[in-house]
Every structure is written in C-alpha cells, then in structure tokens.
Motif scaffolding. Structure first.
Motif, mmCIF file in Angstrom:
data_model
loop_
_atom_site.group_PDB
_atom_site.id
_atom_site.type_symbol
_atom_site.label_atom_id
_atom_site.label_comp_id
_atom_site.label_asym_id
_atom_site.label_seq_id
_atom_site.Cartn_x
_atom_site.Cartn_y
_atom_site.Cartn_z
ATOM 1 N N CYS A 139 -14.775 18.302 -38.854
ATOM 2 C CA CYS A 139 -15.517 19.624 -38.534
ATOM 3 C C CYS A 139 -16.187 20.351 -40.034
ATOM 4 O O CYS A 139 -14.963 20.489 -40.599
ATOM 5 C CB CYS A 139 -14.907 20.619 -37.846
ATOM 6 S SG CYS A 139 -14.525 20.068 -36.162
ATOM 7 N N GLN A 140 -17.215 20.317 -40.380
ATOM 8 C CA GLN A 140 -17.492 20.860 -41.575
ATOM 9 C C GLN A 140 -17.429 22.439 -41.348
ATOM 10 O O GLN A 140 -18.121 23.071 -40.626
ATOM 11 C CB GLN A 140 -18.977 20.696 -41.917
ATOM 12 C CG GLN A 140 -18.921 19.086 -42.318
ATOM 13 C CD GLN A 140 -20.417 18.756 -42.712
ATOM 14 O OE1 GLN A 140 -21.385 19.612 -42.728
ATOM 15 N NE2 GLN A 140 -20.512 17.399 -43.079
ATOM 16 N N SER A 141 -16.847 23.236 -42.393
ATOM 17 C CA SER A 141 -16.500 24.578 -42.085
ATOM 18 C C SER A 141 -18.020 25.385 -42.609
ATOM 19 O O SER A 141 -18.378 26.411 -42.076
ATOM 20 C CB SER A 141 -15.602 25.127 -43.162
ATOM 21 O OG SER A 141 -15.858 24.709 -44.575
ATOM 22 N N HIS A 142 -18.857 24.681 -43.636
ATOM 23 C CA HIS A 142 -20.091 25.447 -43.699
ATOM 24 C C HIS A 142 -21.212 24.221 -43.706
ATOM 25 O O HIS A 142 -21.629 23.546 -44.728
ATOM 26 C CB HIS A 142 -20.018 26.001 -45.166
ATOM 27 C CG HIS A 142 -19.205 26.984 -45.281
ATOM 28 N ND1 HIS A 142 -19.303 28.285 -44.783
ATOM 29 C CD2 HIS A 142 -17.929 26.821 -45.896
ATOM 30 C CE1 HIS A 142 -18.263 29.086 -45.026
ATOM 31 N NE2 HIS A 142 -17.346 28.336 -45.731
ATOM 32 N N PRO A 143 -21.761 24.022 -42.467
ATOM 33 C CA PRO A 143 -22.690 22.867 -42.210
ATOM 34 C C PRO A 143 -24.007 23.079 -43.083
ATOM 35 O O PRO A 143 -24.248 24.434 -43.312
ATOM 36 C CB PRO A 143 -22.969 22.790 -40.604
ATOM 37 C CG PRO A 143 -22.629 24.054 -40.299
ATOM 38 C CD PRO A 143 -21.470 24.688 -41.414
ATOM 39 N N VAL A 144 -24.578 22.177 -43.779
ATOM 40 C CA VAL A 144 -25.850 22.236 -44.272
ATOM 41 C C VAL A 144 -26.891 22.688 -43.414
ATOM 42 O O VAL A 144 -27.267 21.809 -42.250
ATOM 43 C CB VAL A 144 -25.979 20.776 -45.145
ATOM 44 C CG1 VAL A 144 -27.065 21.162 -46.145
ATOM 45 C CG2 VAL A 144 -24.711 20.677 -46.249
ATOM 46 N N ARG A 145 -27.769 23.470 -43.930
ATOM 47 C CA ARG A 145 -29.000 23.798 -43.106
ATOM 48 C C ARG A 145 -29.999 22.610 -43.507
ATOM 49 O O ARG A 145 -30.228 22.265 -44.626
ATOM 50 C CB ARG A 145 -29.774 25.084 -43.443
ATOM 51 C CG ARG A 145 -28.694 26.128 -42.887
ATOM 52 C CD ARG A 145 -29.248 27.453 -43.340
ATOM 53 N NE ARG A 145 -28.329 28.738 -42.917
ATOM 54 C CZ ARG A 145 -28.644 29.656 -42.075
ATOM 55 N NH1 ARG A 145 -29.971 29.846 -41.479
ATOM 56 N NH2 ARG A 145 -27.984 30.456 -41.689
ATOM 57 N N SER A 146 -30.671 22.501 -42.551
ATOM 58 C CA SER A 146 -32.138 21.436 -42.639
ATOM 59 C C SER A 146 -33.340 22.159 -42.407
ATOM 60 O O SER A 146 -33.661 22.768 -41.234
ATOM 61 C CB SER A 146 -31.735 20.311 -41.810
ATOM 62 O OG SER A 146 -32.055 20.919 -40.353
ATOM 63 N N GLY A 147 -33.975 22.572 -43.554
ATOM 64 C CA GLY A 147 -35.255 23.021 -43.211
ATOM 65 C C GLY A 147 -35.212 24.647 -43.395
ATOM 66 O O GLY A 147 -34.187 25.202 -43.559
ATOM 67 N N ASN A 148 -36.485 25.307 -43.358
ATOM 68 C CA ASN A 148 -36.516 26.881 -43.246
ATOM 69 C C ASN A 148 -36.315 27.424 -41.855
ATOM 70 O O ASN A 148 -36.280 26.680 -41.016
ATOM 71 C CB ASN A 148 -37.643 27.092 -44.094
ATOM 72 C CG ASN A 148 -37.886 26.628 -45.490
ATOM 73 O OD1 ASN A 148 -37.097 26.481 -46.092
ATOM 74 N ND2 ASN A 148 -39.274 26.288 -45.736
ATOM 75 N N ALA A 149 -36.073 28.665 -41.976
ATOM 76 C CA ALA A 149 -35.943 29.477 -40.563
ATOM 77 C C ALA A 149 -37.116 29.583 -40.033
ATOM 78 O O ALA A 149 -38.332 29.351 -40.522
ATOM 79 C CB ALA A 149 -35.389 30.888 -40.943
#
Length: 117
Positions: free
Chosen positions: A100-110
């Motif tokens: 479980c990644q504690s801070h997952p990487v976002r993919s793309g913009n909001a």
C-alpha cells in the motif's frame, strides 16, 4: 355424480426417516446458520440437488444441497509455503512499499469544473 379416488402415499423424493431438518452451513448463503424442517430432497442424476424446506406458514424454500451439511466436503488447495516463508515475503513487501503506497502518485490534472456558482 363424480367419484373421488383416494390419495396415495408416494414415497418418491421424501426425506429419509432419520433426516428431519437441515442446517445451512455455507457462510456465503443468506440463510447461513438457520435450520429448517425438510419436506423433500431432490438429487438429480446430473446437476446439483436441492432440499425443499418449510419456511413460514405454507411457504416453502428450495435450498441447494451444496449450501447444507449434506454437501460433499470441499477440497482446499494447500500451499507449499511455510509460515516462515510467508512472513519473510510480507516483510520484504513492506520494505519495498508495494503493498500500500501511503502517497499514491496522481496521473494527470484535476477535472475541470463544469458548473457555475
């Protein structure tokens, strides 16, 4: 005038004398843990059999035999891994942070806002 014929006591699909009730033993069945009086049992040559049980008043339920104590024992797949090897694997996975990644990487913009305030 009509003549009536007496009813016959057919012995087909009647439960055996020693089986008066069954229990639902499949934990995934919605009636798990409940016991019911057996009315009849069907065991077709191909496919899954079922039990017809008394429910409320004149209601009857049809429960698969595989969900009751009459089911054949299930074969479970056994592992060749020892407790020590599984513990070592979990420890290694925690060190690599793959569980479980504690801070997952976002993919793309909001996503853009479509409504106006």
């Amino acid at each position: 005038m009509f003549s009536t014929k007496p009813l016959l006591n057919a012995h087909l699909k009647n439960p055996s004398a020693n089986l008066t009730d069954i229990e639902v033993t499949d934990v995934m069945h919605p009636l798990f843990g409940r016991r019911f009086a057996v009315i009849s049992i069907s065991t077709p040559p191909s496919g899954e059999g079922h039990a017809v049980v008394a429910y409320r008043g004149h209601m009857r339920l049809r429960i698969p035999l595989s969900a009751t104590q009459l089911a054949l024992p299930k074969q479970y797949l056994r592992t060749k891994l020892t407790l020590e090897s599984v513990t070592e694997l979990v420890t290694l996975a925690k060190q690599c942070e793959v569980l479980c990644q504690s801070h997952p990487v976002r993919s793309g913009n909001a996503s853009p806002q479509h409504s106006k305030k």
